[in-house]
Design a protein around this motif. Structure first.
Motif, PDB file in Angstrom:
ATOM      1  N   PHE A  37     -14.766 -16.092 -19.305  1.00 42.41           N
ATOM      2  CA  PHE A  37     -15.370 -17.370 -19.691  1.00 42.41           C
ATOM      3  C   PHE A  37     -14.371 -18.516 -19.632  1.00 42.41           C
ATOM      4  O   PHE A  37     -14.362 -19.394 -20.491  1.00 42.41           O
ATOM      5  CB  PHE A  37     -15.988 -17.267 -21.087  1.00 42.41           C
ATOM      6  N   ASN A  38     -13.503 -18.508 -18.618  1.00 42.85           N
ATOM      7  CA  ASN A  38     -12.676 -19.674 -18.324  1.00 42.85           C
ATOM      8  C   ASN A  38     -13.537 -20.584 -17.455  1.00 42.85           C
ATOM      9  O   ASN A  38     -13.533 -20.500 -16.230  1.00 42.85           O
ATOM     10  CB  ASN A  38     -11.396 -19.238 -17.590  1.00 42.85           C
ATOM     11  N   ILE A  39     -14.315 -21.431 -18.112  1.00 40.38           N
ATOM     12  CA  ILE A  39     -15.390 -22.178 -17.454  1.00 40.38           C
ATOM     13  C   ILE A  39     -14.835 -23.388 -16.713  1.00 40.38           C
ATOM     14  O   ILE A  39     -14.021 -24.138 -17.243  1.00 40.38           O
ATOM     15  CB  ILE A  39     -16.444 -22.613 -18.481  1.00 40.38           C
ATOM     16  N   TRP A  63      -8.767 -21.783 -20.701  1.00 36.77           N
ATOM     17  CA  TRP A  63      -9.253 -23.149 -20.526  1.00 36.77           C
ATOM     18  C   TRP A  63      -8.643 -23.836 -19.307  1.00 36.77           C
ATOM     19  O   TRP A  63      -8.801 -25.053 -19.161  1.00 36.77           O
ATOM     20  CB  TRP A  63      -8.941 -23.972 -21.776  1.00 36.77           C
ATOM     21  N   LEU A  77     -20.106 -25.842 -19.976  1.00 36.66           N
ATOM     22  CA  LEU A  77     -21.104 -25.149 -19.160  1.00 36.66           C
ATOM     23  C   LEU A  77     -22.276 -26.071 -18.832  1.00 36.66           C
ATOM     24  O   LEU A  77     -22.735 -26.146 -17.683  1.00 36.66           O
ATOM     25  CB  LEU A  77     -21.591 -23.906 -19.903  1.00 36.66           C
ATOM     26  N   ARG A 101     -17.167 -24.393 -25.164  1.00 37.24           N
ATOM     27  CA  ARG A 101     -17.441 -23.719 -23.888  1.00 37.24           C
ATOM     28  C   ARG A 101     -18.856 -24.045 -23.408  1.00 37.24           C
ATOM     29  O   ARG A 101     -19.087 -24.285 -22.219  1.00 37.24           O
ATOM     30  CB  ARG A 101     -17.266 -22.203 -24.044  1.00 37.24           C
ATOM     31  N   ASP A 118     -10.571 -15.769 -20.118  1.00 32.96           N
ATOM     32  CA  ASP A 118     -11.309 -16.446 -21.198  1.00 32.96           C
ATOM     33  C   ASP A 118     -10.577 -17.680 -21.703  1.00 32.96           C
ATOM     34  O   ASP A 118     -10.730 -18.075 -22.864  1.00 32.96           O
ATOM     35  CB  ASP A 118     -11.569 -15.475 -22.360  1.00 32.96           C
ATOM     36  N   SER A 146     -17.775 -19.885 -13.951  1.00 32.96           N
ATOM     37  CA  SER A 146     -16.578 -19.499 -14.704  1.00 32.96           C
ATOM     38  C   SER A 146     -15.784 -18.459 -13.935  1.00 32.96           C
ATOM     39  O   SER A 146     -16.320 -17.717 -13.109  1.00 32.96           O
ATOM     40  CB  SER A 146     -16.954 -18.959 -16.092  1.00 32.96           C
TER      41      SER A 146
END
Length: 205
Positions: free
Chosen positions: A99-101, A67, A145, A141, A65, A95
């Motif tokens: 949620f490390n997009i 960056w 996305l 985020r 999750d 990702s």
């Protein structure tokens, strides 16, 4: 930040390879299984295939999750031996590690390659936005996305792409897929990442 378009030579290369029936070399990235809400890094496997034939791999780690997915993928390729051989970059979704997009247009710009996020079905944006609300900086985020652009549907593939035309991308995915709905580089990345963490590969890829 202004994202410059991918050099036209790189965009056109996929069309030329398809037209001349040449092998397309791809790297497929997938994350390893991980325990949520821990500080443990998440493993990421990158598998290189010429068409559907395995040729090599890289391994890295990202924050769950976090960056740093985009930077990590770039670090695994820039300056290494594989980047000059690769025509296209594939991701298992937009990702990694929760949620490390991945910033898809930025990844495409930095690697100077078309980058494709491949999905097994049409994502439910409402559910994704709801899930991101539990994490820090959900609006940021969501911005990353949305930068990936629209989700294209070319059965059996769903994908987002930066650096290539959607029709060309669909043809590329077909050429890179041996069986089922997943390009071989992504299928192998999934199996290897799972085996490294769990000791054996999973049932589905």
């Amino acid at each position: 930040m202004i994202i410059l378009p991918l050099p036209k030579a790189n965009i056109m290369e996929l069309e030329t390879l398809l037209r001349n029936r040449r092998k397309i070399r791809a790297i497929g990235f997938d994350d390893a299984p991980f325990v949520r809400h821990t500080a443990q890094p998440v493993g990421v496997a990158g598998v290189i295939c010429a068409g559907t034939r395995f040729e090599g791999m890289v391994w890295g780690e990202i924050d769950a999750d976090g960056w740093n997915a985009t930077d990590t993928l770039c670090q695994l390729l820039i300056g290494g031996k594989f980047l000059s051989q690769i025509h296209v970059v594939l991701l298992d979704g937009i990702s990694l590690g929760g949620f490390n997009i991945v910033d898809l247009p930025l990844l495409s710009e930095r690697l100077e390659r078309p980058c494709i996020a491949v999905m097994r079905k049409q994502p439910r944006l409402t559910a994704i936005i709801h899930a991101m609300q539990r994490l820090p900086y959900p609006d940021k985020r969501l911005e990353v996305l949305r930068r990936a652009g629209p989700v294209y549907e070319h059965p059996p593939f769903y994908f987002q792409v930066c650096g290539a035309d959607a029709e060309v991308t669909a043809q590329v995915l077909e050429q890179l897929t041996d069986c089922g709905h997943v390009p071989e580089a992504l299928r192998l990345a999934h199996l290897i990442a799972s085996a490294v963490v769990k000791g054996e590969s999973g049932r589905q890829a």
